[in-house]
Design a protein around this motif. Structure first.
Motif, PDB file in Angstrom:
ATOM      1  N   SER A  36      11.836  -1.940   7.330  1.00  0.00           N
ATOM      2  CA  SER A  36      11.717  -0.676   8.062  1.00  0.00           C
ATOM      3  C   SER A  36      11.416   0.445   7.076  1.00  0.00           C
ATOM      4  CB  SER A  36      13.049  -0.359   8.741  1.00  0.00           C
ATOM      5  OG  SER A  36      13.329  -1.285   9.740  1.00  0.00           O
ATOM      6  N   ALA A  37      11.283   1.628   7.626  1.00  0.00           N
ATOM      7  CA  ALA A  37      11.161   2.828   6.794  1.00  0.00           C
ATOM      8  C   ALA A  37      12.496   3.074   6.102  1.00  0.00           C
ATOM      9  CB  ALA A  37      10.821   4.012   7.685  1.00  0.00           C
ATOM     10  N   THR A  42      12.378   7.878   9.758  1.00  0.00           N
ATOM     11  CA  THR A  42      11.587   8.011  10.994  1.00  0.00           C
ATOM     12  C   THR A  42      12.040   9.244  11.778  1.00  0.00           C
ATOM     13  OG1 THR A  42      11.455   5.603  10.987  1.00  0.00           O
ATOM     14  CG2 THR A  42      10.733   6.702  12.993  1.00  0.00           C
ATOM     15  N   GLU A 123       6.995   3.299   7.417  1.00  0.00           N
ATOM     16  CA  GLU A 123       6.808   1.899   7.004  1.00  0.00           C
ATOM     17  C   GLU A 123       5.591   1.761   6.086  1.00  0.00           C
ATOM     18  OE1 GLU A 123       8.149   2.712   9.822  1.00  0.00           O
ATOM     19  OE2 GLU A 123       9.837   1.341  10.123  1.00  0.00           O
ATOM     20  N   PHE A 183       7.530  -2.526  12.782  1.00  0.00           N
ATOM     21  CA  PHE A 183       7.350  -1.382  13.679  1.00  0.00           C
ATOM     22  C   PHE A 183       5.899  -0.969  13.919  1.00  0.00           C
ATOM     23  CE2 PHE A 183       7.717   3.496  13.713  1.00  0.00           C
ATOM     24  CZ  PHE A 183       8.154   3.618  15.013  1.00  0.00           C
ATOM     25  N   ARG A 198      10.975   2.483  18.968  1.00  0.00           N
ATOM     26  CA  ARG A 198      12.030   2.715  17.995  1.00  0.00           C
ATOM     27  C   ARG A 198      12.890   1.457  17.822  1.00  0.00           C
ATOM     28  NH1 ARG A 198      13.404   7.695  16.246  1.00  0.00           N
ATOM     29  NH2 ARG A 198      14.155   6.431  14.509  1.00  0.00           N
ATOM     30  N   GLY A 199      13.152   1.099  16.604  1.00  0.00           N
ATOM     31  CA  GLY A 199      13.914  -0.126  16.316  1.00  0.00           C
ATOM     32  C   GLY A 199      13.026  -1.357  16.292  1.00  0.00           C
ATOM     33  N   GLY A 200      11.702  -1.148  16.392  1.00  0.00           N
ATOM     34  CA  GLY A 200      10.772  -2.263  16.608  1.00  0.00           C
ATOM     35  C   GLY A 200      10.513  -3.177  15.422  1.00  0.00           C
ATOM     36  N   SER A 201      11.072  -2.872  14.249  1.00  0.00           N
ATOM     37  CA  SER A 201      10.833  -3.768  13.096  1.00  0.00           C
ATOM     38  C   SER A 201      11.378  -5.174  13.356  1.00  0.00           C
ATOM     39  CB  SER A 201      11.507  -3.223  11.836  1.00  0.00           C
ATOM     40  OG  SER A 201      10.888  -2.044  11.451  1.00  0.00           O
TER      41      SER A 201
END
Ligand code: ADP
Ligand code: ASP
Ligand code: MG
Length: 460
Positions: A36-37, A42, A123, A183, A198-201
């Protein structure tokens, strides 16, 4: 082959990234690392975009903070000969981000498409950086192979195309350790940058694990595993050693933040186990999520909550409400609205269902369209909406057979003075859901957790 996903909590600081480095470098077999970032970035990118839109020049400070965080990590964890290139790359991305913010400030407008570009920088910066930190790692740009399509007003993964592209890009195994960003994605038709939500990683990692037939999907985060409730709310919550795909899917759809809900489906489909592990305590056993159902183990695996739901009720005097309710739920599904609970307890008098508050306007419109004739004939009436509610889920396979336990939980809530406005009727085999006023949600979760897990006779 293993796929490991490290969330923002695991890639936020020099300390956490040194753990990531140690964990990955101790793996002998080939692996794909999805990151993730940097933690919290984010949110800051979004805040910066909003400042720019509102003409607040403080957005420049956000860019500065992002620069400082990345440079500090480079300084501490990238070997000196490799620092120059990665620094230049981060600087280039920050310059691009600054130009984007300037454009937003000039227009005084922030569209969803522009916001998708803004958040992608998290990311886009973290993933090549992590690839520099880990020995023998090769960087891959995930928007090249994660593709989305439009579905109502959302971007969803085009799973068939993505599956093919992942196989083409990573399937030849030409790497020891592949590192890529979670993400972020690309629209399959326009080529524009998009994301998986959001949270998509987690979802990126699952799509890769499924396409490559990984042995396991590991979600590395900042807690020891999937717990019986959100540990921030329930200090007594404890790690559940094992749960089924269905249970985890249910808990996450119903608000448990551990895994982004769409993540589970692709690996479930391929029967690839998920492990939840702690970057800050790698020795902990964590949680295994598999298709095995341990009938003898703890029946209830956890409690979660979707806050900010509304309850939509319909009077349907004389009609079979089970039938009408399932028509309503199908209409919601067809139009992309998720339903959290359906209640048909007054079989011939009506039904009620819960949806996320921001979707309630759309839900009422769908209902009015679906039942236009019935409504005009007066066979159905009084579509009413109650706001400021929360839907709480108690999850465990075999729930349906546990009528007595369900009733004792409802009695327990009543005894604590919590108003239950609707329940899921005992129709689901996995979940008992209840709708309560939003401001009673925390107390309801505490009560349920105490009933189920303090007095172990109820939960077993
Ligand atoms: P990441 O940055 O690793 O993706 P998230 O913040 O998305 O991490 O998810 C992990 C967090 O989820 C934990 O820190 C915890 O506070 C929260 N959480 C909510 N419900 C649960 C639960 N049932 N079990 C464990 N953690 C939970
Ligand atoms: N960075 C993204 C977010 O904060 C994706 C993720 O962390 O999974 O939502
Ligand atoms: Mg997460």
């Amino acid at each position: 082959m293993r796929v490991l996903k490290f969330g923002g909590t695991s890639v936020g600081t020099v300390r956490s990234l040194s753990n990531v480095k140690k964990i990955v470098e101790s793996i002998e077999e080939p692996c794909v690392v999805v990151v993730s970032a940097l933690g919290g970035l984010t949110d800051r990118l979004i805040a910066g975009a909003e400042m720019a839109r509102d003409g607040n020049a403080e957005y420049r400070r956000e860019v500065e903070t992002a620069r400082r965080r990345h440079l500090e990590i480079i300084e501490a964890l990238v070997s000196p000969p490799r620092r120059k290139d990665i620094t230049a790359r981060i600087e280039e991305l920050l310059a691009e981000l600054t130009r984007l913010y300037e454009g937003i400030a000039l227009l005084g407008d922030l569209t969803d498409r522009t916001l998708a570009q803004v958040v992608s920088f998290g990311e886009r910066m973290s993933s090549p950086l992590v690839a520099e930190i880990i020995e023998n790692a090769t960087y891959y740009h995930s928007p090249d192979f994660i593709r989305t399509e439009r579905w109502f007003n959302k971007n969803i993964a085009d799973t068939a195309l993505t599956d093919r592209l992942i196989k083409e890009t990573l399937g030849d195994g030409g790497f020891r350790r592949a590192v890529t960003g979670g993400f972020i994605s690309t629209d399959r038709d326009t080529g524009e940058i998009t994301n998986l939500g959001r949270g998509g990683s987690d979802y990126t990692a699952a799509l890769i694990a499924a396409a490559l037939g990984a042995r396991v999907l590991e979600i590395w985060t900042d807690v020891d595993g999937f717990m019986t409730a959100d540990p921030r709310l329930i200090p007594d919550a404890f790690v559940v050693r094992h749960m089924t795909f269905i249970e985890s899917m249910e808990l996450c759809t119903m608000g448990a933040k551990v895994i982004y809900p769409p993540t589970i489906y692709p690996v479930f489909h391929k029967n690839i186990p998920i492990r939840i592990l702690n970057t800050f305590n790698p020795e902990a056993e964590g949680t295994w999520i598999t298709d095995e159902h341990h009938g003898h183990a703890l029946v209830v695996k956890g409690i979660s909550a979707v806050r900010d739901t509304t309850l939509i009720s319909v009077q349907a005097q004389g009609r079979d409400s089970t039938d009408t309710a399932s028509r309503a739920v199908n209409a919601m599904a067809k139009n992309g609205v998720s339903v959290y609970l359906v209640n048909t307890h007054e079989r011939d008098a009506g039904f009620a269902f819960a949806v996320a508050a921001p979707e309630s306007g759309t839900a009422v419109k769908i209902l009015t369209d679906e039942f236009g004739p019935e409504l005009s004939r007066g066979e159905m009436e009084n579509i009413s909406v109650s706001y400021k509610l929360a839907t709480i889920a108690v999850v465990g396979e075999g729930m349906k057979k546990r009528r007595e336990m369900q009733e004792s939980l409802l009695r327990g809530l009543a005894a604590s003075g919590i108003r239950v406005l609707a329940t899921s009727d005992g129709t689901s085999d996995t979940t008992l859901a209840v709708v309560v006023p939003a401001d009673e949600a925390d107390r309801a979760i505490e009560t349920l957790h105490c009933l189920l897990f303090a007095d172990k006779t109820v939960g077993k």
